[in-house]
Design a protein around this motif. Structure first.
Motif, mmCIF file in Angstrom:
data_model
loop_
_atom_site.group_PDB
_atom_site.id
_atom_site.type_symbol
_atom_site.label_atom_id
_atom_site.label_comp_id
_atom_site.label_asym_id
_atom_site.label_seq_id
_atom_site.Cartn_x
_atom_site.Cartn_y
_atom_site.Cartn_z
ATOM 1 N N ALA A 1 0.850 -1.192 0.000
ATOM 2 C CA ALA A 1 0.000 0.000 0.000
ATOM 3 C C ALA A 1 0.885 1.241 0.000
ATOM 4 C CB ALA A 1 -0.902 0.007 1.230
ATOM 5 N N ALA A 2 0.550 2.196 -0.845
ATOM 6 C CA ALA A 2 1.322 3.436 -0.891
ATOM 7 C C ALA A 2 1.025 4.271 0.344
ATOM 8 C CB ALA A 2 0.977 4.224 -2.149
ATOM 9 N N PRO A 3 2.056 4.810 0.986
ATOM 10 C CA PRO A 3 1.811 5.658 2.155
ATOM 11 C C PRO A 3 1.130 6.964 1.745
ATOM 12 C CG PRO A 3 4.126 5.749 1.522
ATOM 13 C CD PRO A 3 3.500 4.695 0.671
ATOM 14 N N ASP A 4 0.404 7.552 2.651
ATOM 15 C CA ASP A 4 -0.274 8.824 2.382
ATOM 16 C C ASP A 4 0.722 9.962 2.597
ATOM 17 O OD1 ASP A 4 -1.968 10.920 1.962
ATOM 18 O OD2 ASP A 4 -3.090 10.665 3.837
ATOM 19 N N VAL A 5 1.552 10.178 1.584
ATOM 20 C CA VAL A 5 2.567 11.230 1.638
ATOM 21 C C VAL A 5 2.502 12.050 0.352
ATOM 22 C CG1 VAL A 5 4.119 9.905 3.118
ATOM 23 C CG2 VAL A 5 4.333 9.720 0.618
ATOM 24 N N PRO A 6 2.960 13.311 0.398
ATOM 25 C CA PRO A 6 3.009 14.090 -0.837
ATOM 26 C C PRO A 6 3.988 13.463 -1.822
ATOM 27 C CG PRO A 6 4.162 15.222 0.934
ATOM 28 C CD PRO A 6 3.451 14.063 1.560
ATOM 29 N N MET A 7 3.639 13.486 -3.095
ATOM 30 C CA MET A 7 4.452 12.826 -4.104
ATOM 31 C C MET A 7 4.390 13.607 -5.419
ATOM 32 S SD MET A 7 3.883 10.744 -6.989
ATOM 33 C CE MET A 7 4.380 9.173 -7.682
ATOM 34 N N ARG A 8 5.539 13.814 -6.017
ATOM 35 C CA ARG A 8 5.634 14.433 -7.346
ATOM 36 C C ARG A 8 6.416 13.494 -8.243
ATOM 37 N NH1 ARG A 8 2.732 17.218 -4.986
ATOM 38 N NH2 ARG A 8 2.551 19.493 -4.839
ATOM 39 N N ILE A 9 5.909 13.294 -9.440
ATOM 40 C CA ILE A 9 6.642 12.516 -10.426
ATOM 41 C C ILE A 9 6.861 13.399 -11.652
ATOM 42 C CG2 ILE A 9 4.494 11.419 -11.196
ATOM 43 C CD1 ILE A 9 6.187 8.975 -11.972
ATOM 44 N N LEU A 10 8.112 13.607 -11.995
ATOM 45 C CA LEU A 10 8.492 14.468 -13.117
ATOM 46 C C LEU A 10 8.990 13.591 -14.257
ATOM 47 C CD1 LEU A 10 8.415 16.438 -10.703
ATOM 48 C CD2 LEU A 10 10.461 17.558 -11.632
ATOM 49 N N THR A 11 8.498 13.836 -15.467
ATOM 50 C CA THR A 11 8.940 13.044 -16.610
ATOM 51 C C THR A 11 9.531 13.941 -17.690
ATOM 52 O OG1 THR A 11 6.690 13.044 -17.523
ATOM 53 C CG2 THR A 11 7.348 11.143 -16.215
ATOM 54 N N ALA B 1 3.588 6.948 -15.650
ATOM 55 C CA ALA B 1 3.746 7.978 -14.621
ATOM 56 C C ALA B 1 2.384 8.387 -14.061
ATOM 57 C CB ALA B 1 4.480 9.186 -15.183
ATOM 58 N N ASP B 2 1.390 8.496 -14.930
ATOM 59 C CA ASP B 2 0.037 8.799 -14.457
ATOM 60 C C ASP B 2 -0.458 7.700 -13.521
ATOM 61 O OD1 ASP B 2 -0.207 11.196 -15.839
ATOM 62 O OD2 ASP B 2 -1.119 10.262 -17.605
ATOM 63 N N GLN B 3 -0.208 6.444 -13.907
ATOM 64 C CA GLN B 3 -0.632 5.325 -13.061
ATOM 65 C C GLN B 3 0.077 5.349 -11.717
ATOM 66 O OE1 GLN B 3 -0.259 1.524 -15.081
ATOM 67 N NE2 GLN B 3 -1.040 2.370 -16.993
ATOM 68 N N THR B 4 1.362 5.650 -11.735
ATOM 69 C CA THR B 4 2.130 5.698 -10.493
ATOM 70 C C THR B 4 1.619 6.802 -9.576
ATOM 71 O OG1 THR B 4 4.102 4.845 -11.619
ATOM 72 C CG2 THR B 4 4.445 5.979 -9.527
ATOM 73 N N ALA B 5 1.381 7.973 -10.150
ATOM 74 C CA ALA B 5 0.887 9.092 -9.348
ATOM 75 C C ALA B 5 -0.483 8.777 -8.749
ATOM 76 C CB ALA B 5 0.816 10.356 -10.201
ATOM 77 N N ALA B 6 -1.311 8.040 -9.488
ATOM 78 C CA ALA B 6 -2.664 7.741 -9.026
ATOM 79 C C ALA B 6 -2.669 6.808 -7.822
ATOM 80 C CB ALA B 6 -3.470 7.121 -10.168
ATOM 81 N N VAL B 7 -1.593 6.051 -7.629
ATOM 82 C CA VAL B 7 -1.499 5.144 -6.485
ATOM 83 C C VAL B 7 -1.387 5.926 -5.178
ATOM 84 C CG1 VAL B 7 -0.021 3.406 -5.389
ATOM 85 C CG2 VAL B 7 -0.515 3.264 -7.839
ATOM 86 N N PHE B 8 -0.833 7.139 -5.269
ATOM 87 C CA PHE B 8 -0.634 7.968 -4.083
ATOM 88 C C PHE B 8 -1.772 8.989 -3.985
ATOM 89 C CE2 PHE B 8 3.446 6.233 -5.048
ATOM 90 C CZ PHE B 8 4.071 6.048 -3.831
ATOM 91 N N ALA B 9 -2.347 9.101 -2.805
ATOM 92 C CA ALA B 9 -3.484 10.003 -2.616
ATOM 93 C C ALA B 9 -3.124 11.443 -2.955
ATOM 94 C CB ALA B 9 -3.988 9.912 -1.173
#
Length: 306
Positions: A236-246, A263-271
């Motif tokens: 489970a992804a922790p509820d933390v701020p996350m930025r993904i830059l491509t 990258a969209d899928q990865t970002a969607a895993v994090f709230a």
């Protein structure tokens, strides 16, 4: 704490950071040492995780700016730079090393590039209580390799297989010097400091073992698909701020599209995940567009809960 005043990486980075740089070593199994360097003092810390075959010095372009507002830690993975090799290099051993580093330096924001971006994610899954936020720079994804053109895959494998030979005959040292010089020119116009950075980069790949670890890490990236998929499915992804830059350039169109979708899928895993395409940037976003990386890290720090 060991300042290692003669360490070429510490000397080079200290020339870029007015307050100086220190270093430390984390003892792992069988007494092997994992070396890290750090600058700045504010909390929470930021831990920088390099791409496959890269060392902590690779972050020299952004480290001074990040250190203005945080304690920034860049480490050499096992077998690279000043860190001792592990008896068996695996995905699990690399994640366990990063978790151990977080245990030592405290909860932190993880900033990972390429292969380091994947390691940062897996570490967040494995140690959510030690992960305060994530910034992923064009991260490696196990499902992107299918879109890599066959010719590129073949040429990459040939280059990886040739690395030990290039080292043995002395040509790799020239390659490292050129790469170090390019890195130095991105950091500063001061010729004396450029020389220090170039020498530090060369020193990071001085031994045969350091160079063969480049090949080993890249091969690991090519064989980890099943293991990574299992980790994603059971974590489970922790509820933390996350930025993904491509990146916006430097890849074939199909691969760039696939990387963006993943990258969209990865970002969607994090709230609190956000995906940003960085204009006019290749794969090494922290070198092509360092301001975008610094801004992303500071945004995550502002939202992190220490």
């Amino acid at each position: 704490m060991d300042t290692e005043s003669q360490d070429p990486v510490v000397v080079a980075l200290s020339s870029l950071v007015p307050a100086g740089v220190d270093s430390g070593r984390l003892t792992r199994e069988s007494g092997r040492q994992l070396r890290w360097v750090a600058a700045g003092s504010a909390t929470p810390p930021v831990v920088l995780v390099s791409g496959a075959g890269e060392v902590g010095l690779d972050w020299a372009v952004v480290l001074p700016s990040l250190a203005e507002r945080s304690r920034v830690i860049a480490y050499d993975r096992a077998g690279l730079g000043a860190s001792d090799p592990t008896s068996r290099l695996t995905l699990d051993s690399q994640v366990r090393d990063l978790v151990a580093l977080l245990d030592d330096v405290g909860p932190a924001v993880l900033v990972g590039h390429s292969w380091g971006g994947l390691l940062a994610q897996l570490t967040a899954f494995a140690s959510p209580d030690r992960t305060l936020g994530l910034v992923l720079l064009d991260p490696f994804h196990e499902d992107s390799t299918a879109e890599v053109p066959l010719a590129l895959r073949v040429s990459s494998n040939l280059l990886l297989n040739a690395i030990p030979v290039l080292k043995a005959i002395g040509l790799f040292d020239r390659i490292a010097a050129n790469m170090g010089r390019t890195l130095a020119e991105r950091c500063t116009d001061d010729l004396e400091i450029q020389a220090l950075i170039t020498e530090a980069y060369r020193a990071s790949y001085r031994t045969f073992g350091q160079v063969t670890t480049i090949r080993a890490e890249n091969r690991l990236a090519n064989t980890c698909t099943r293991e990574v998929r299992a980790a994603r499915a059971t974590s489970a992804a922790p509820d933390v701020p996350m930025r993904i830059l491509t990146a916006s350039r430097g890849k074939p169109a199909a691969l760039r599209q696939r990387s963006g979708d993943l990258a969209d899928q990865t970002a969607a895993v994090f709230a609190r995940g956000v995906h940003v395409v960085v204009p006019d940037s290749g794969h090494y976003i922290h070198k092509d567009q360092p301001a975008a990386v610094v801004d992303a890290v500071r945004a995550v720090l502002a939202q992190a809960n220490p």
